[in-house]
Design a protein around this motif. Structure first.
Motif, PDB file in Angstrom:
ATOM      1  N   LEU A 119       0.839  -1.191   0.000  1.00  0.00           N
ATOM      2  CA  LEU A 119       0.000   0.000   0.000  1.00  0.00           C
ATOM      3  C   LEU A 119       0.874   1.242   0.000  1.00  0.00           C
ATOM      4  O   LEU A 119       2.043   1.198   0.371  1.00  0.00           O
ATOM      5  CB  LEU A 119      -0.908  -0.002   1.233  1.00  0.00           C
ATOM      6  CG  LEU A 119      -1.770  -1.254   1.432  1.00  0.00           C
ATOM      7  CD1 LEU A 119      -2.523  -1.167   2.749  1.00  0.00           C
ATOM      8  CD2 LEU A 119      -2.724  -1.451   0.272  1.00  0.00           C
ATOM      9  N   GLY A 120       0.289   2.356  -0.391  1.00  0.00           N
ATOM     10  CA  GLY A 120       1.017   3.616  -0.416  1.00  0.00           C
ATOM     11  C   GLY A 120       1.069   4.272   0.953  1.00  0.00           C
ATOM     12  O   GLY A 120       0.239   4.006   1.822  1.00  0.00           O
ATOM     13  N   VAL A 121       2.039   5.142   1.135  1.00  0.00           N
ATOM     14  CA  VAL A 121       2.181   5.929   2.367  1.00  0.00           C
ATOM     15  C   VAL A 121       2.416   7.368   1.936  1.00  0.00           C
ATOM     16  O   VAL A 121       3.288   7.638   1.113  1.00  0.00           O
ATOM     17  CB  VAL A 121       3.373   5.435   3.222  1.00  0.00           C
ATOM     18  CG1 VAL A 121       3.541   6.297   4.464  1.00  0.00           C
ATOM     19  CG2 VAL A 121       3.190   3.974   3.606  1.00  0.00           C
ATOM     20  N   ARG A 122       1.613   8.290   2.487  1.00  0.00           N
ATOM     21  CA  ARG A 122       1.775   9.696   2.113  1.00  0.00           C
ATOM     22  C   ARG A 122       1.342  10.606   3.254  1.00  0.00           C
ATOM     23  O   ARG A 122       0.681  10.178   4.198  1.00  0.00           O
ATOM     24  CB  ARG A 122       0.987  10.014   0.851  1.00  0.00           C
ATOM     25  CG  ARG A 122      -0.517  10.060   1.048  1.00  0.00           C
ATOM     26  CD  ARG A 122      -1.236  10.606  -0.184  1.00  0.00           C
ATOM     27  NE  ARG A 122      -2.604  10.914   0.136  1.00  0.00           N
ATOM     28  CZ  ARG A 122      -3.658  10.390  -0.471  1.00  0.00           C
ATOM     29  NH1 ARG A 122      -3.494   9.513  -1.444  1.00  0.00           N
ATOM     30  NH2 ARG A 122      -4.876  10.744  -0.119  1.00  0.00           N
ATOM     31  N   ILE A 123       1.703  11.863   3.118  1.00  0.00           N
ATOM     32  CA  ILE A 123       1.281  12.888   4.073  1.00  0.00           C
ATOM     33  C   ILE A 123      -0.053  13.448   3.607  1.00  0.00           C
ATOM     34  O   ILE A 123      -0.251  13.698   2.417  1.00  0.00           O
ATOM     35  CB  ILE A 123       2.336  14.007   4.172  1.00  0.00           C
ATOM     36  CG1 ILE A 123       3.609  13.463   4.818  1.00  0.00           C
ATOM     37  CG2 ILE A 123       1.795  15.198   4.952  1.00  0.00           C
ATOM     38  CD1 ILE A 123       4.747  14.449   4.852  1.00  0.00           C
ATOM     39  N   GLU A 124      -0.961  13.644   4.545  1.00  0.00           N
ATOM     40  CA  GLU A 124      -2.280  14.208   4.261  1.00  0.00           C
ATOM     41  C   GLU A 124      -2.456  15.433   5.156  1.00  0.00           C
ATOM     42  O   GLU A 124      -2.225  15.365   6.364  1.00  0.00           O
ATOM     43  CB  GLU A 124      -3.352  13.161   4.561  1.00  0.00           C
ATOM     44  CG  GLU A 124      -4.741  13.555   4.198  1.00  0.00           C
ATOM     45  CD  GLU A 124      -5.041  13.443   2.708  1.00  0.00           C
ATOM     46  OE1 GLU A 124      -6.081  13.956   2.301  1.00  0.00           O
ATOM     47  OE2 GLU A 124      -4.244  12.853   1.958  1.00  0.00           O
TER      48      GLU A 124
END
Length: 107
Positions: free
Chosen positions: A43-48
């Protein structure tokens, strides 16, 4: 080697962003997205960013599956802001709870 020690925190890890690994459970999992997740999946990991709140989230096909709430969250966020990309491998799933292992993408 790079990096300066600006604003060190308590117990700041000494490893690099590329060696940072976090095993945790998704916080506030989204049931509709979690239902489509399989063990072993990447899965992806990002800042929100939502207003003044900045969080790190795990995504599947661009949809938020849940957030990350771990002691190393500030370190992870800084690494992402500095350009390191991460992925979250699903290590377990039971009754809507999802465990992931977050690690840097090896380019």
């Amino acid at each position: 080697m790079s990096g300066a020690g600006g604003g060190g925190g308590f117990g700041a890890p000494t490893g690099t962003c590329e060696t940072l690994v976090i095993d945790t459970q998704l916080s506030s999992p989204k049931p509709d997205v979690v239902a489509t997740i399989e063990v072993g999946e990447l899965l992806g990991v990002r800042i929100e960013t939502a207003g003044p709140t900045i969080t790190v989230v795990v995504t599947k096909d661009g949809q938020i599956a849940g957030g990350l709430a771990v002691p190393l969250l500030q370190r992870l966020r800084q690494c992402i802001e500095d350009g390191t990309q991460y992925t979250a491998r699903v290590t377990a799933k039971k009754d809507g709870l999802v465990r992931v292992r977050v690690s840097a993408i090896r380019l």
